[in-house]
Scaffold this motif. Structure first.
Motif, PDB file in Angstrom:
ATOM      1  N   SER A 133       0.815  -1.223   0.000  1.00 28.20           N
ATOM      2  CA  SER A 133       0.000   0.000   0.000  1.00 28.20           C
ATOM      3  C   SER A 133       0.844   1.267   0.000  1.00 28.20           C
ATOM      4  CB  SER A 133      -0.931   0.020   1.209  1.00 28.20           C
ATOM      5  OG  SER A 133      -0.183  -0.015   2.406  1.00 28.20           O
ATOM      6  N   HIS A 134       2.020   1.195   0.527  1.00 31.45           N
ATOM      7  CA  HIS A 134       2.866   2.389   0.609  1.00 31.45           C
ATOM      8  C   HIS A 134       3.313   2.876  -0.768  1.00 31.45           C
ATOM      9  CE1 HIS A 134       3.943   1.105   4.967  1.00 31.45           C
ATOM     10  NE2 HIS A 134       2.692   1.478   4.832  1.00 31.45           N
ATOM     11  N   THR A 135       3.224   2.018  -1.770  1.00 29.14           N
ATOM     12  CA  THR A 135       3.583   2.427  -3.128  1.00 29.14           C
ATOM     13  C   THR A 135       2.567   3.418  -3.693  1.00 29.14           C
ATOM     14  OG1 THR A 135       2.383   0.593  -4.153  1.00 29.14           O
ATOM     15  CG2 THR A 135       4.721   0.231  -3.619  1.00 29.14           C
ATOM     16  N   GLN A 136       1.394   3.464  -3.096  1.00 31.88           N
ATOM     17  CA  GLN A 136       0.308   4.279  -3.634  1.00 31.88           C
ATOM     18  C   GLN A 136       0.143   5.625  -2.920  1.00 31.88           C
ATOM     19  OE1 GLN A 136      -1.384   2.948  -6.444  1.00 31.88           O
ATOM     20  NE2 GLN A 136       0.443   1.701  -6.133  1.00 31.88           N
ATOM     21  N   TYR A 137       1.044   5.955  -2.014  1.00 24.85           N
ATOM     22  CA  TYR A 137       0.853   7.132  -1.171  1.00 24.85           C
ATOM     23  C   TYR A 137       0.704   8.435  -1.954  1.00 24.85           C
ATOM     24  CZ  TYR A 137       5.394   9.318  -1.729  1.00 24.85           C
ATOM     25  OH  TYR A 137       6.481   9.977  -2.239  1.00 24.85           O
ATOM     26  N   SER A 138       1.284   8.508  -3.131  1.00 26.16           N
ATOM     27  CA  SER A 138       1.237   9.771  -3.881  1.00 26.16           C
ATOM     28  C   SER A 138       0.093   9.826  -4.892  1.00 26.16           C
ATOM     29  CB  SER A 138       2.571  10.005  -4.596  1.00 26.16           C
ATOM     30  OG  SER A 138       2.786   8.979  -5.556  1.00 26.16           O
ATOM     31  N   TYR A 139      -0.727   8.788  -4.960  1.00 26.58           N
ATOM     32  CA  TYR A 139      -1.833   8.768  -5.915  1.00 26.58           C
ATOM     33  C   TYR A 139      -3.148   8.870  -5.148  1.00 26.58           C
ATOM     34  CZ  TYR A 139      -4.664   7.535  -9.928  1.00 26.58           C
ATOM     35  OH  TYR A 139      -5.594   7.553 -10.931  1.00 26.58           O
ATOM     36  N   LEU A 140      -3.701  10.045  -5.118  1.00 28.57           N
ATOM     37  CA  LEU A 140      -4.859  10.366  -4.299  1.00 28.57           C
ATOM     38  C   LEU A 140      -6.078   9.464  -4.524  1.00 28.57           C
ATOM     39  CD1 LEU A 140      -5.898  12.242  -2.104  1.00 28.57           C
ATOM     40  CD2 LEU A 140      -6.636  13.818  -3.897  1.00 28.57           C
ATOM     41  N   PRO A 141      -6.483   9.167  -5.768  1.00 23.22           N
ATOM     42  CA  PRO A 141      -7.668   8.314  -5.928  1.00 23.22           C
ATOM     43  C   PRO A 141      -7.535   6.942  -5.263  1.00 23.22           C
ATOM     44  CG  PRO A 141      -7.183   9.412  -7.983  1.00 23.22           C
ATOM     45  CD  PRO A 141      -6.023   9.701  -7.052  1.00 23.22           C
ATOM     46  N   THR A 142      -6.366   6.371  -5.287  1.00 23.57           N
ATOM     47  CA  THR A 142      -6.176   5.076  -4.641  1.00 23.57           C
ATOM     48  C   THR A 142      -6.127   5.218  -3.128  1.00 23.57           C
ATOM     49  OG1 THR A 142      -4.941   4.271  -6.541  1.00 23.57           O
ATOM     50  CG2 THR A 142      -4.691   3.036  -4.513  1.00 23.57           C
ATOM     51  N   ILE A 143      -5.444   6.214  -2.663  1.00 25.11           N
ATOM     52  CA  ILE A 143      -5.304   6.419  -1.224  1.00 25.11           C
ATOM     53  C   ILE A 143      -6.659   6.668  -0.564  1.00 25.11           C
ATOM     54  CG2 ILE A 143      -4.444   8.114   0.455  1.00 25.11           C
ATOM     55  CD1 ILE A 143      -2.468   5.950  -0.331  1.00 25.11           C
ATOM     56  N   GLN A 144      -7.592   7.236  -1.304  1.00 21.89           N
ATOM     57  CA  GLN A 144      -8.894   7.544  -0.701  1.00 21.89           C
ATOM     58  C   GLN A 144      -9.675   6.289  -0.322  1.00 21.89           C
ATOM     59  OE1 GLN A 144     -10.616  10.326  -3.484  1.00 21.89           O
ATOM     60  NE2 GLN A 144      -9.790  12.055  -2.349  1.00 21.89           N
ATOM     61  N   ILE A 145      -9.367   5.134  -0.912  1.00 24.71           N
ATOM     62  CA  ILE A 145     -10.079   3.926  -0.497  1.00 24.71           C
ATOM     63  C   ILE A 145      -9.597   3.432   0.866  1.00 24.71           C
ATOM     64  CG2 ILE A 145     -10.577   3.228  -2.867  1.00 24.71           C
ATOM     65  CD1 ILE A 145      -8.549   0.937  -2.483  1.00 24.71           C
ATOM     66  N   ALA A 146      -8.540   4.039   1.381  1.00 26.91           N
ATOM     67  CA  ALA A 146      -8.087   3.693   2.724  1.00 26.91           C
ATOM     68  C   ALA A 146      -9.146   4.066   3.761  1.00 26.91           C
ATOM     69  CB  ALA A 146      -6.765   4.383   3.046  1.00 26.91           C
ATOM     70  N   ASP A 147     -10.020   5.007   3.424  1.00 29.87           N
ATOM     71  CA  ASP A 147     -11.128   5.337   4.325  1.00 29.87           C
ATOM     72  C   ASP A 147     -12.035   4.132   4.552  1.00 29.87           C
ATOM     73  OD1 ASP A 147     -10.396   7.935   4.711  1.00 29.87           O
ATOM     74  OD2 ASP A 147     -11.827   8.787   3.286  1.00 29.87           O
ATOM     75  N   LEU A 148     -12.102   3.252   3.595  1.00 31.77           N
ATOM     76  CA  LEU A 148     -12.994   2.098   3.682  1.00 31.77           C
ATOM     77  C   LEU A 148     -12.379   0.914   4.414  1.00 31.77           C
ATOM     78  CD1 LEU A 148     -14.297   2.177   0.013  1.00 31.77           C
ATOM     79  CD2 LEU A 148     -15.415   3.120   2.049  1.00 31.77           C
ATOM     80  N   GLY A 149     -11.065   0.735   4.272  1.00 31.77           N
ATOM     81  CA  GLY A 149     -10.455  -0.451   4.875  1.00 31.77           C
ATOM     82  C   GLY A 149      -9.019  -0.271   5.302  1.00 31.77           C
TER      83      GLY A 149
END
Length: 170
Positions: A133-149
């Protein structure tokens, strides 16, 4: 050829990791090593090698800390980084053993990988760094799904896409 696949996957995942920030590469970085792991006679060893290389590439700071700030010779710093990488790579070896027995779905295998990340982040005070998951830290659309899980949902998505891509070649 399988060892080249492990090196390629480690290099690609390093490019996707913080510092290089090529987040899109993470979605197929594991594919080369996964393709070879399915039919390789020692899949746990192959995934261990991948993990060792990936961690060794990304734990450069261990050598710097030990050698530069600790005053030890560089060989001691590289040895410490190698030992740390070898230990962390055991989690990838366990995943390689499970993955080669691929009698279950990719989603279940992705869940196994995420569970191993959770264990690695918890055992012996944990090492919660260098998760998928840390590979996605700079891509906002992907990071926003962290709110779900949380971050583990992102790791699950990245792992699942890699395994689905590997299925195309197996």
């Amino acid at each position: 050829m399988p060892f080249l696949a492990a090196l390629t996957s480690a290099f690609l995942l390093t490019l996707a990791s913080p510092g290089f920030d090529m987040w899109l590469i993470a979605y197929f970085a594991l594919t080369p090593v996964l393709v070879f792991a399915v039919n390789y006679k020692r899949p746990a060893l192959l995934l261990w090698l991948f993990g060792f290389l990936y961690y060794f590439f990304n734990l450069r700071w261990v050598e710097t800390s030990v050698s530069h700030f600790g005053g030890s010779p560089a060989i001691i710093g590289y040895g410490a980084a190698a030992a740390f990488s070898a230990g962390l790579a055991l989690f990838w070896a366990v995943f390689g053993w499970v993955y080669a027995r691929k009698k279950s779905s990719n989603l279940l295998l992705a869940c196994v990988l995420v569970c191993l990340e959770i264990v690695r982040g918890s055992i012996l005070t944990g090492f919660p760094w260098l998760n998928l998951s840390h590979t996605q830290y700079s891509y906002l659309p992907t990071i926003q799904i962290a709110d779900l899980g949380g971050e583990h949902l992102i790791s699950l998505v990245v792992a699942y896409v890699n395994m689905a891509a590997a299925d195309l070649f197996v």
